[in-house]
Design a protein around this motif. Structure first.
Motif, PDB file in Angstrom:
ATOM      1  N   THR A  24      -0.398   3.592  -1.120  1.00 23.87           N
ATOM      2  CA  THR A  24       0.881   3.154  -1.679  1.00 23.87           C
ATOM      3  C   THR A  24       0.826   1.681  -2.044  1.00 23.87           C
ATOM      4  O   THR A  24       1.139   1.303  -3.176  1.00 23.87           O
ATOM      5  CB  THR A  24       2.030   3.421  -0.682  1.00 23.87           C
ATOM      6  OG1 THR A  24       2.063   4.808  -0.370  1.00 23.87           O
ATOM      7  CG2 THR A  24       3.367   2.996  -1.267  1.00 23.87           C
ATOM      8  N   ILE A  25       0.425   0.839  -1.122  1.00 21.70           N
ATOM      9  CA  ILE A  25       0.401  -0.600  -1.396  1.00 21.70           C
ATOM     10  C   ILE A  25      -0.666  -0.945  -2.426  1.00 21.70           C
ATOM     11  O   ILE A  25      -0.479  -1.844  -3.254  1.00 21.70           O
ATOM     12  CB  ILE A  25       0.254  -1.441  -0.101  1.00 21.70           C
ATOM     13  CG1 ILE A  25       0.547  -2.915  -0.372  1.00 21.70           C
ATOM     14  CG2 ILE A  25      -1.096  -1.250   0.526  1.00 21.70           C
ATOM     15  CD1 ILE A  25       1.952  -3.204  -0.788  1.00 21.70           C
ATOM     16  N   ILE A  28       0.917  -0.096  -5.790  1.00 26.74           N
ATOM     17  CA  ILE A  28       1.935  -1.097  -6.136  1.00 26.74           C
ATOM     18  C   ILE A  28       1.265  -2.402  -6.565  1.00 26.74           C
ATOM     19  O   ILE A  28       1.704  -3.050  -7.518  1.00 26.74           O
ATOM     20  CB  ILE A  28       2.900  -1.328  -4.961  1.00 26.74           C
ATOM     21  CG1 ILE A  28       3.700  -0.044  -4.692  1.00 26.74           C
ATOM     22  CG2 ILE A  28       3.837  -2.500  -5.236  1.00 26.74           C
ATOM     23  CD1 ILE A  28       4.464  -0.057  -3.387  1.00 26.74           C
ATOM     24  N   GLN A  59      10.440   7.095  -0.308  1.00 32.40           N
ATOM     25  CA  GLN A  59       9.553   6.117   0.333  1.00 32.40           C
ATOM     26  C   GLN A  59       8.866   5.260  -0.725  1.00 32.40           C
ATOM     27  O   GLN A  59       8.788   4.033  -0.594  1.00 32.40           O
ATOM     28  CB  GLN A  59       8.509   6.815   1.194  1.00 32.40           C
ATOM     29  CG  GLN A  59       7.513   5.851   1.804  1.00 32.40           C
ATOM     30  CD  GLN A  59       6.359   6.558   2.498  1.00 32.40           C
ATOM     31  OE1 GLN A  59       6.375   7.764   2.694  1.00 32.40           O
ATOM     32  NE2 GLN A  59       5.348   5.790   2.864  1.00 32.40           N
ATOM     33  N   TRP A  60       8.368   5.885  -1.792  1.00 31.73           N
ATOM     34  CA  TRP A  60       7.721   5.135  -2.865  1.00 31.73           C
ATOM     35  C   TRP A  60       8.691   4.152  -3.497  1.00 31.73           C
ATOM     36  O   TRP A  60       8.356   2.993  -3.742  1.00 31.73           O
ATOM     37  CB  TRP A  60       7.168   6.089  -3.924  1.00 31.73           C
ATOM     38  CG  TRP A  60       5.758   6.487  -3.656  1.00 31.73           C
ATOM     39  CD1 TRP A  60       5.340   7.473  -2.807  1.00 31.73           C
ATOM     40  CD2 TRP A  60       4.588   5.911  -4.218  1.00 31.73           C
ATOM     41  NE1 TRP A  60       3.979   7.543  -2.826  1.00 31.73           N
ATOM     42  CE2 TRP A  60       3.481   6.589  -3.683  1.00 31.73           C
ATOM     43  CE3 TRP A  60       4.363   4.891  -5.135  1.00 31.73           C
ATOM     44  CZ2 TRP A  60       2.176   6.284  -4.025  1.00 31.73           C
ATOM     45  CZ3 TRP A  60       3.052   4.580  -5.475  1.00 31.73           C
ATOM     46  CH2 TRP A  60       1.981   5.272  -4.922  1.00 31.73           C
ATOM     47  N   GLU A  62      11.353   2.768  -2.170  1.00 32.55           N
ATOM     48  CA  GLU A  62      11.610   1.678  -1.221  1.00 32.55           C
ATOM     49  C   GLU A  62      10.453   0.697  -1.176  1.00 32.55           C
ATOM     50  O   GLU A  62      10.649  -0.525  -1.161  1.00 32.55           O
ATOM     51  CB  GLU A  62      11.876   2.246   0.167  1.00 32.55           C
ATOM     52  CG  GLU A  62      13.197   2.978   0.301  1.00 32.55           C
ATOM     53  CD  GLU A  62      13.349   3.670   1.645  1.00 32.55           C
ATOM     54  OE1 GLU A  62      12.553   3.396   2.568  1.00 32.55           O
ATOM     55  OE2 GLU A  62      14.266   4.499   1.765  1.00 32.55           O
ATOM     56  N   GLU A  63       9.238   1.217  -1.148  1.00 36.15           N
ATOM     57  CA  GLU A  63       8.063   0.339  -1.073  1.00 36.15           C
ATOM     58  C   GLU A  63       7.896  -0.472  -2.358  1.00 36.15           C
ATOM     59  O   GLU A  63       7.571  -1.658  -2.305  1.00 36.15           O
ATOM     60  CB  GLU A  63       6.801   1.156  -0.786  1.00 36.15           C
ATOM     61  CG  GLU A  63       6.762   1.756   0.601  1.00 36.15           C
ATOM     62  CD  GLU A  63       6.685   0.709   1.704  1.00 36.15           C
ATOM     63  OE1 GLU A  63       5.993  -0.321   1.541  1.00 36.15           O
ATOM     64  OE2 GLU A  63       7.329   0.919   2.750  1.00 36.15           O
ATOM     65  N   LYS A  66      10.458  -3.153  -2.288  1.00 36.15           N
ATOM     66  CA  LYS A  66      10.116  -4.132  -1.241  1.00 36.15           C
ATOM     67  C   LYS A  66       9.036  -5.106  -1.715  1.00 36.15           C
ATOM     68  O   LYS A  66       9.142  -6.304  -1.505  1.00 36.15           O
ATOM     69  CB  LYS A  66       9.626  -3.381  -0.001  1.00 36.15           C
ATOM     70  CG  LYS A  66       9.128  -4.271   1.121  1.00 36.15           C
ATOM     71  CD  LYS A  66       8.642  -3.415   2.282  1.00 36.15           C
ATOM     72  CE  LYS A  66       8.032  -4.213   3.388  1.00 36.15           C
ATOM     73  NZ  LYS A  66       7.543  -3.343   4.479  1.00 36.15           N
ATOM     74  N   TRP A  67       7.992  -4.596  -2.371  1.00 35.40           N
ATOM     75  CA  TRP A  67       6.847  -5.422  -2.728  1.00 35.40           C
ATOM     76  C   TRP A  67       6.964  -6.066  -4.099  1.00 35.40           C
ATOM     77  O   TRP A  67       6.367  -7.109  -4.343  1.00 35.40           O
ATOM     78  CB  TRP A  67       5.555  -4.619  -2.621  1.00 35.40           C
ATOM     79  CG  TRP A  67       5.246  -4.255  -1.206  1.00 35.40           C
ATOM     80  CD1 TRP A  67       5.441  -3.049  -0.611  1.00 35.40           C
ATOM     81  CD2 TRP A  67       4.733  -5.111  -0.196  1.00 35.40           C
ATOM     82  NE1 TRP A  67       5.083  -3.105   0.711  1.00 35.40           N
ATOM     83  CE2 TRP A  67       4.631  -4.359   0.993  1.00 35.40           C
ATOM     84  CE3 TRP A  67       4.341  -6.449  -0.178  1.00 35.40           C
ATOM     85  CZ2 TRP A  67       4.167  -4.896   2.176  1.00 35.40           C
ATOM     86  CZ3 TRP A  67       3.866  -6.982   1.017  1.00 35.40           C
ATOM     87  CH2 TRP A  67       3.781  -6.215   2.171  1.00 35.40           C
TER      88      TRP A  67
END
Length: 82
Positions: A24-25, A28, A59-60, A62-63, A66-67
């Protein structure tokens, strides 16, 4: 680096491995990298398609927010039942 190399070479790429290894990170980070690089070059970035199980869509989102809150998320969900 591999994802950027794939992009530069014009190849679509996918991250697929065990859960919890940072896909995920990593995704992103590449989206942010492309967005800012293309912005500096006055080129359009997208659209970019992310395909994932419906259970992780929130979840994706939100992440991503967030980033990199500057990434515009279009909330389109299409479900195909086989």
């Amino acid at each position: 680096n591999w994802l950027i190399d794939q992009h530069i070479s014009g190849r679509g790429s996918i991250l697929a491995d065990e859960m919890g290894l940072g896909k995920t990170i990593s995704a992103i980070a590449i989206l942010s990298c492309l967005k800012y690089t293309y912005k500096l070059q006055n080129k359009p970035t997208g659209p970019i398609l992310i395909v994932c199980p419906g259970t992780v869509i929130n979840q994706w989102q939100e992440e991503i927010t967030k980033w990199d809150a500057q990434i515009k998320i279009l909330n389109e969900v299409i479900v195909y039942n086989s």
